[in-house]
Design a protein around this motif. Structure first.
Motif, mmCIF file in Angstrom:
data_model
loop_
_atom_site.group_PDB
_atom_site.id
_atom_site.type_symbol
_atom_site.label_atom_id
_atom_site.label_comp_id
_atom_site.label_asym_id
_atom_site.label_seq_id
_atom_site.Cartn_x
_atom_site.Cartn_y
_atom_site.Cartn_z
ATOM 1 N N ILE A 99 16.458 4.338 -5.130
ATOM 2 C CA ILE A 99 16.969 5.678 -5.430
ATOM 3 C C ILE A 99 15.856 6.717 -5.379
ATOM 4 N N HIS A 100 14.795 6.496 -6.127
ATOM 5 C CA HIS A 100 13.719 7.472 -6.228
ATOM 6 C C HIS A 100 12.724 7.286 -5.082
ATOM 7 N N LYS A 101 12.245 8.407 -4.558
ATOM 8 C CA LYS A 101 11.269 8.343 -3.476
ATOM 9 C C LYS A 101 10.016 9.084 -3.891
ATOM 10 N N THR A 102 9.006 8.334 -4.293
ATOM 11 C CA THR A 102 7.701 8.874 -4.633
ATOM 12 C C THR A 102 6.670 8.058 -3.872
ATOM 13 N N ASP A 103 5.419 8.522 -3.903
ATOM 14 C CA ASP A 103 4.369 7.766 -3.218
ATOM 15 C C ASP A 103 4.251 6.357 -3.800
ATOM 16 N N LYS A 104 4.370 6.237 -5.128
ATOM 17 C CA LYS A 104 4.264 4.922 -5.755
ATOM 18 C C LYS A 104 5.449 4.038 -5.391
ATOM 19 N N SER A 105 6.652 4.613 -5.400
ATOM 20 C CA SER A 105 7.827 3.813 -5.050
ATOM 21 C C SER A 105 7.789 3.405 -3.581
ATOM 22 N N ASP A 106 7.238 4.286 -2.724
ATOM 23 C CA ASP A 106 7.116 3.942 -1.303
ATOM 24 C C ASP A 106 6.179 2.760 -1.104
ATOM 25 N N SER A 107 5.048 2.762 -1.806
ATOM 26 C CA SER A 107 4.099 1.649 -1.665
ATOM 27 C C SER A 107 4.693 0.360 -2.219
ATOM 28 N N LYS A 108 5.515 0.467 -3.264
ATOM 29 C CA LYS A 108 6.170 -0.721 -3.806
ATOM 30 C C LYS A 108 7.194 -1.256 -2.816
ATOM 31 N N THR A 109 7.950 -0.354 -2.186
ATOM 32 C CA THR A 109 8.932 -0.773 -1.185
ATOM 33 C C THR A 109 8.249 -1.497 -0.034
ATOM 34 N N ILE A 110 7.102 -0.968 0.406
ATOM 35 C CA ILE A 110 6.356 -1.600 1.503
ATOM 36 C C ILE A 110 5.882 -2.988 1.100
ATOM 37 N N ALA A 111 5.361 -3.119 -0.120
ATOM 38 C CA ALA A 111 4.881 -4.417 -0.595
ATOM 39 C C ALA A 111 6.029 -5.413 -0.712
ATOM 40 N N CYS A 112 7.167 -4.966 -1.234
ATOM 41 C CA CYS A 112 8.327 -5.850 -1.373
ATOM 42 C C CYS A 112 8.861 -6.269 -0.010
ATOM 43 N N PHE A 113 8.852 -5.336 0.927
ATOM 44 C CA PHE A 113 9.269 -5.647 2.296
ATOM 45 C C PHE A 113 8.386 -6.759 2.875
ATOM 46 N N ALA A 114 7.072 -6.613 2.694
ATOM 47 C CA ALA A 114 6.133 -7.613 3.221
ATOM 48 C C ALA A 114 6.339 -8.965 2.558
ATOM 49 N N GLU A 115 6.560 -8.969 1.263
ATOM 50 C CA GLU A 115 6.762 -10.241 0.540
ATOM 51 C C GLU A 115 8.050 -10.921 0.989
ATOM 52 N N HIS A 116 9.049 -10.127 1.352
ATOM 53 C CA HIS A 116 10.351 -10.674 1.740
ATOM 54 C C HIS A 116 10.382 -11.119 3.203
ATOM 55 N N TYR A 117 9.835 -10.265 4.097
ATOM 56 C CA TYR A 117 9.983 -10.518 5.533
ATOM 57 C C TYR A 117 8.754 -11.135 6.202
ATOM 58 N N LYS A 118 7.605 -11.128 5.535
ATOM 59 C CA LYS A 118 6.378 -11.680 6.116
ATOM 60 C C LYS A 118 6.142 -11.109 7.530
ATOM 61 N N PRO A 119 5.915 -9.808 7.654
ATOM 62 C CA PRO A 119 5.774 -9.191 8.984
ATOM 63 C C PRO A 119 4.590 -9.748 9.769
ATOM 64 N N ASP A 120 4.678 -9.621 11.084
ATOM 65 C CA ASP A 120 3.615 -10.112 11.963
ATOM 66 C C ASP A 120 2.291 -9.436 11.626
ATOM 67 N N LEU A 121 1.226 -10.175 11.833
ATOM 68 C CA LEU A 121 -0.096 -9.633 11.561
ATOM 69 C C LEU A 121 -0.533 -8.699 12.685
ATOM 70 N N TRP A 122 -1.253 -7.658 12.288
ATOM 71 C CA TRP A 122 -1.731 -6.642 13.225
ATOM 72 C C TRP A 122 -3.127 -6.991 13.697
ATOM 73 N N GLN A 123 -3.421 -6.628 14.928
ATOM 74 C CA GLN A 123 -4.799 -6.700 15.400
ATOM 75 C C GLN A 123 -5.067 -5.489 16.283
ATOM 76 N N PRO A 124 -6.283 -4.984 16.281
ATOM 77 C CA PRO A 124 -6.578 -3.753 17.024
ATOM 78 C C PRO A 124 -6.462 -3.958 18.525
ATOM 79 N N ALA A 125 -6.143 -2.884 19.204
ATOM 80 C CA ALA A 125 -6.086 -2.925 20.665
ATOM 81 C C ALA A 125 -7.496 -3.093 21.208
ATOM 82 N N PRO A 126 -7.631 -3.634 22.426
ATOM 83 C CA PRO A 126 -8.966 -3.728 23.044
ATOM 84 C C PRO A 126 -9.620 -2.350 23.131
#
Length: 328
Positions: A99-126
């Protein structure tokens, strides 16, 4: 694995550690988006999680360019890093009824998303792909400035304008044209220095209606990101159809237009020409028009098809070979 979400903005980073996902216990911190802040974040994560770098997974959204320095720093330091399309985070937030959208809630949503979906790891472009992307971005900026100055000159020529102002406009246009010419040469020289870039550009330009400009942008994209298939490239560029309908109302399908708009801009005219000169795309557009699709829908499909062909020739390292022939 310890999951940390980072909400990135130009000036600061809102970081949140899922201390205990089961009961929603978290720990957060705000830091500056600069090197000193990155070092502070690294020390904070190691101290609080008591985990090794390989056991800490940091996830952030792809926010213009403001996430890039942080992602590279954390990757080079040995942490696990994921950079996720913001649309995926938004969809997760909607499904989780945040419901609420703040910087803290956004970072929590991102962390929960990662814990749930285990997104692919990033690596820098050449490095060569990153430099090519930077050169193209600078060229685009110079071209925009040149167009603005040209528009100002046209306006000045239609009014009573002091000689000093006219001289200034002419001087700026001359300088911008010279810099544009130099940047184009720098881009060609840069591609020529790397055999793989040079070969991939040659392969791309075997596709009818793909010239030096579009081949350079597609080269920077395909060499700078990892795509498993052509559909992923089309989706990243916002070229997949988005259907809108409700009840008895049937809307037209339109392009989603997510992702970098500059590449869609560079694709438009080549796609229009490809509807006449590229055998596969011309036949595809003909079938769509025969089935009742409008001209703009056919052009959108041509843009998508052109991207898919570009992906194919680079992936398979083979020149373009048309699959159909246009009948007279």
């Amino acid at each position: 694995m310890q999951y940390i979400g980072v909400d990135v903005s130009k000036e600061k980073l809102d970081c949140l550690w899922l201390r205990d996902p089961a009961i929603g216990k978290v720990k957060s911190k705000k830091i500056r988006n600069n090197l000193k802040g990155f070092q502070e974040l690294e020390a904070w994560m190691l101290k609080n999680t008591q985990a090794s770098k390989a056991e800490i997974h940091i996830t952030m959204e792809a926010t213009s360019v403001y996430h890039e320095n942080l992602a590279e720093y954390l990757y080079d330091s040995g942490f696990k890093v994921s950079v996720v399309n913001p649309s995926r985070i938004k969809s997760y937030a909607d499904s989780s009824k945040v419901i609420h959208k703040t910087d803290k809630s956004d970072s929590k949503t991102i962390a929960c998303f990662a814990e749930h979906y285990k997104p692919d790891l990033w690596q820098p472009a050449p490095e060569e792909a990153r430099l090519l992307k930077a050169l193209l971005a600078r060229l685009e900026a110079i071209e925009s400035d040149l167009q603005r100055e040209t528009n100002r000159l046209e306006k000045a020529e239609s009014t009573v304008t002091p000689v000093r102002v006219m001289n200034s406009l002419h001087e700026m246009i001359t300088r911008l044209k010279d810099e544009k010419k130099r940047l184009k040469q720098d881009i060609d020289n840069h591609i020529g220095r790397y055999p793989q870039l040079k070969e991939n550009r040659r392969l791309l330009e075997t596709i009818p209606c793909v010239g030096p400009v579009l081949s350079s942008y597609m080269l920077a994209l395909l060499m700078g990101k990892v795509f498993e298939n052509a559909g992923q490239v089309a989706a990243y560029l916002g070229l997949i159809p988005r259907i809108r309908e409700s009840g008895k109302w049937k809307g037209q399908s339109r392009l989603s237009k997510r992702g970098p708009g500059i590449i869609r801009k560079k694709l438009y005219l080549p796609a229009v020409n490809a509807c006449k000169k590229n055998p596969d795309i011309a036949e595809h557009a003909r079938r769509l028009m025969a089935n009742g699709k409008c001209k703009m829908q056919a052009i959108g499909a041509a843009m998508r098809k052109l991207v898919q062909i570009c992906f194919g020739v680079v992936k398979h390292q083979s020149e373009y070979r048309p699959q159909v022939k246009i009948t007279a």
